[in-house]
Write a protein that holds these residues in place. Structure first.
Motif, PDB file in Angstrom:
ATOM      1  N   ALA A  15       0.836  -1.207   0.000  1.00 36.17           N
ATOM      2  CA  ALA A  15       0.000   0.000   0.000  1.00 36.17           C
ATOM      3  C   ALA A  15       0.867   1.252   0.000  1.00 36.17           C
ATOM      4  O   ALA A  15       0.556   2.234  -0.686  1.00 36.17           O
ATOM      5  CB  ALA A  15      -0.932  -0.010   1.211  1.00 36.17           C
ATOM      6  N   ARG A  16       1.965   1.228   0.742  1.00 35.49           N
ATOM      7  CA  ARG A  16       2.839   2.413   0.822  1.00 35.49           C
ATOM      8  C   ARG A  16       3.513   2.722  -0.510  1.00 35.49           C
ATOM      9  O   ARG A  16       3.888   3.866  -0.763  1.00 35.49           O
ATOM     10  CB  ARG A  16       3.902   2.211   1.910  1.00 35.49           C
ATOM     11  CG  ARG A  16       3.408   2.481   3.324  1.00 35.49           C
ATOM     12  CD  ARG A  16       4.557   2.613   4.291  1.00 35.49           C
ATOM     13  NE  ARG A  16       5.238   1.359   4.530  1.00 35.49           N
ATOM     14  CZ  ARG A  16       4.867   0.463   5.451  1.00 35.49           C
ATOM     15  NH1 ARG A  16       3.810   0.697   6.201  1.00 35.49           N
ATOM     16  NH2 ARG A  16       5.534  -0.651   5.621  1.00 35.49           N
ATOM     17  N   GLN A 166       4.023   6.570  -0.194  1.00 38.32           N
ATOM     18  CA  GLN A 166       3.575   7.038   1.107  1.00 38.32           C
ATOM     19  C   GLN A 166       4.604   6.656   2.173  1.00 38.32           C
ATOM     20  O   GLN A 166       5.179   5.574   2.129  1.00 38.32           O
ATOM     21  CB  GLN A 166       2.224   6.404   1.464  1.00 38.32           C
ATOM     22  CG  GLN A 166       1.114   6.807   0.513  1.00 38.32           C
ATOM     23  CD  GLN A 166      -0.135   5.967   0.736  1.00 38.32           C
ATOM     24  OE1 GLN A 166      -0.304   5.367   1.779  1.00 38.32           O
ATOM     25  NE2 GLN A 166      -1.002   5.942  -0.258  1.00 38.32           N
ATOM     26  N   VAL A 167       4.854   7.575   3.093  1.00 39.12           N
ATOM     27  CA  VAL A 167       5.810   7.311   4.158  1.00 39.12           C
ATOM     28  C   VAL A 167       5.094   6.652   5.329  1.00 39.12           C
ATOM     29  O   VAL A 167       4.002   7.062   5.724  1.00 39.12           O
ATOM     30  CB  VAL A 167       6.466   8.630   4.621  1.00 39.12           C
ATOM     31  CG1 VAL A 167       7.424   8.373   5.774  1.00 39.12           C
ATOM     32  CG2 VAL A 167       7.186   9.281   3.454  1.00 39.12           C
ATOM     33  N   SER A 168       5.692   5.591   5.853  1.00 36.80           N
ATOM     34  CA  SER A 168       5.080   4.896   6.969  1.00 36.80           C
ATOM     35  C   SER A 168       4.997   5.791   8.191  1.00 36.80           C
ATOM     36  O   SER A 168       5.902   6.568   8.481  1.00 36.80           O
ATOM     37  CB  SER A 168       5.910   3.655   7.311  1.00 36.80           C
ATOM     38  OG  SER A 168       5.449   3.093   8.500  1.00 36.80           O
TER      39      SER A 168
ATOM     40  N   VAL B  71      -5.347  -2.124  -0.570  1.00 41.28           N
ATOM     41  CA  VAL B  71      -4.918  -3.366  -1.223  1.00 41.28           C
ATOM     42  C   VAL B  71      -5.944  -4.480  -1.029  1.00 41.28           C
ATOM     43  O   VAL B  71      -6.117  -5.341  -1.908  1.00 41.28           O
ATOM     44  CB  VAL B  71      -3.511  -3.809  -0.756  1.00 41.28           C
ATOM     45  CG1 VAL B  71      -2.458  -2.844  -1.258  1.00 41.28           C
ATOM     46  CG2 VAL B  71      -3.425  -3.956   0.735  1.00 41.28           C
ATOM     47  N   LEU B  72      -6.647  -4.461   0.096  1.00 44.12           N
ATOM     48  CA  LEU B  72      -7.728  -5.434   0.271  1.00 44.12           C
ATOM     49  C   LEU B  72      -8.849  -5.150  -0.729  1.00 44.12           C
ATOM     50  O   LEU B  72      -9.468  -6.075  -1.275  1.00 44.12           O
ATOM     51  CB  LEU B  72      -8.266  -5.369   1.707  1.00 44.12           C
ATOM     52  CG  LEU B  72      -7.281  -5.841   2.789  1.00 44.12           C
ATOM     53  CD1 LEU B  72      -7.835  -5.537   4.177  1.00 44.12           C
ATOM     54  CD2 LEU B  72      -6.987  -7.324   2.652  1.00 44.12           C
ATOM     55  N   GLY B  73      -9.113  -3.869  -0.973  1.00 51.98           N
ATOM     56  CA  GLY B  73     -10.127  -3.491  -1.949  1.00 51.98           C
ATOM     57  C   GLY B  73      -9.752  -3.904  -3.358  1.00 51.98           C
ATOM     58  O   GLY B  73     -10.602  -4.396  -4.113  1.00 51.98           O
TER      59      GLY B  73
END
Lengths: 170, 91
Positions: A15-16, A166-168, B71-73
């Motif tokens: 995701a990041r 994106q930064v954690s 990511v689940l989406g």
């Protein structure tokens, strides 16, 4: 580390990376094309393996419903094996390979040859596979696999330096 | 492309299967919260009557959210798209 925590951390890393941005998509499509050319196979993919599906974040040469959907359920994924082992996977003839002969993509979509290498972040998470796929059985030379691995390493360096990342908060 | 599920079996996403999948990543309580919130944001109520098109709407909303829900989406969208494509054909 529990499977739940490992899975959550790996998915959070995906995701990041913000792989859905236009800049990332362009880079990933180019990467898929480079994999296809390097292996001299008609399809190149950057497959990001999610919890329940593989997502073709970059693609070259894919047609039909697979291109339209942009992924498959994870249980059909060759790339899932790459993520689980963290090692390259070479399937010279899937139709005669007992691990994959009954795979639906082999039985119904004509996948025969698969070569994939892991995409590994600096934090050590395997997010997916850079792979090339063909519809005919064929041998793959070790130098081609080595070149694909080098391509995957350079690609991850580029992806992790994209401005959209994106930064954690951790 | 016409549907060809008779030769290409594909499992149908359901609320139960999505809860199980999301629960494997988030834990079941957090999964229920994320899915309920997403359903509400898309004008739906999370219950067993939601069909694949409803789940696809929820997935599309989640894929725009930050962090793990995105990511689940995406994964849920792919599963819904695969099912809809192979059973009903592309629109």
């Amino acid at each position: 580390m529990s499977d739940l925590r490992e899975s959550s951390e790996r998915l959070a890393e995906i995701a990041r990376l913000s792989l859905g941005t236009a800049e990332a998509r362009h880079l990933l499509d180019e990467l898929a094309a480079a994999a296809s050319k390097l292996l001299e196979l008609p399809i190149g993919l950057v497959s990001v393996v999610l919890s329940d599906a593989q997502w073709f974040a970059g693609q070259k040469g894919l047609t039909g419903w697979l291109a339209a959907v942009g992924g498959t359920p994870r249980e059909w994924s060759f790339c899932s094996t790459v993520v689980e082992t963290g090692e390259p996977l070479v399937v010279a003839d899937a139709a005669t390979d007992p691990r994959f002969a009954s795979n639906l993509l082999v039985v119904h979509e004509g996948v025969r040859c698969y070569v994939g290498v892991p995409l590994i972040t600096q934090a050590g998470h395997v997010i997916g596979s850079l792979c090339a796929i063909g519809d005919a059985a064929r041998k793959v030379e070790s130098r081609q696999i080595a070149s694909l691995r080098q391509l995957a390493v350079r690609a991850m360096q580029n992806l992790e330096s994209l401005p959209g990342r994106q930064v954690s908060a951790c | 492309m016409s549907g060809h599920t008779s030769i290409f079996p594909v499992s149908k996403p359901t609320v139960a299967s999505v809860l199980q999948s999301f629960g494997g990543v988030l834990g079941i309580a957090q999964a229920e919260r994320v899915l309920s919130d997403a359903a509400a944001q898309t004008g739906l109520t999370l219950d067993g009557n939601l069909d694949v098109e409803d789940l696809h709407r929820i997935a599309a909303f989640l894929s725009t959210q930050p962090g793990l829900p995105s990511v689940l989406g995406i994964a849920l969208q792919i599963r819904c798209d695969t099912y809809l494509t192979l059973t009903k054909g592309l629109e």
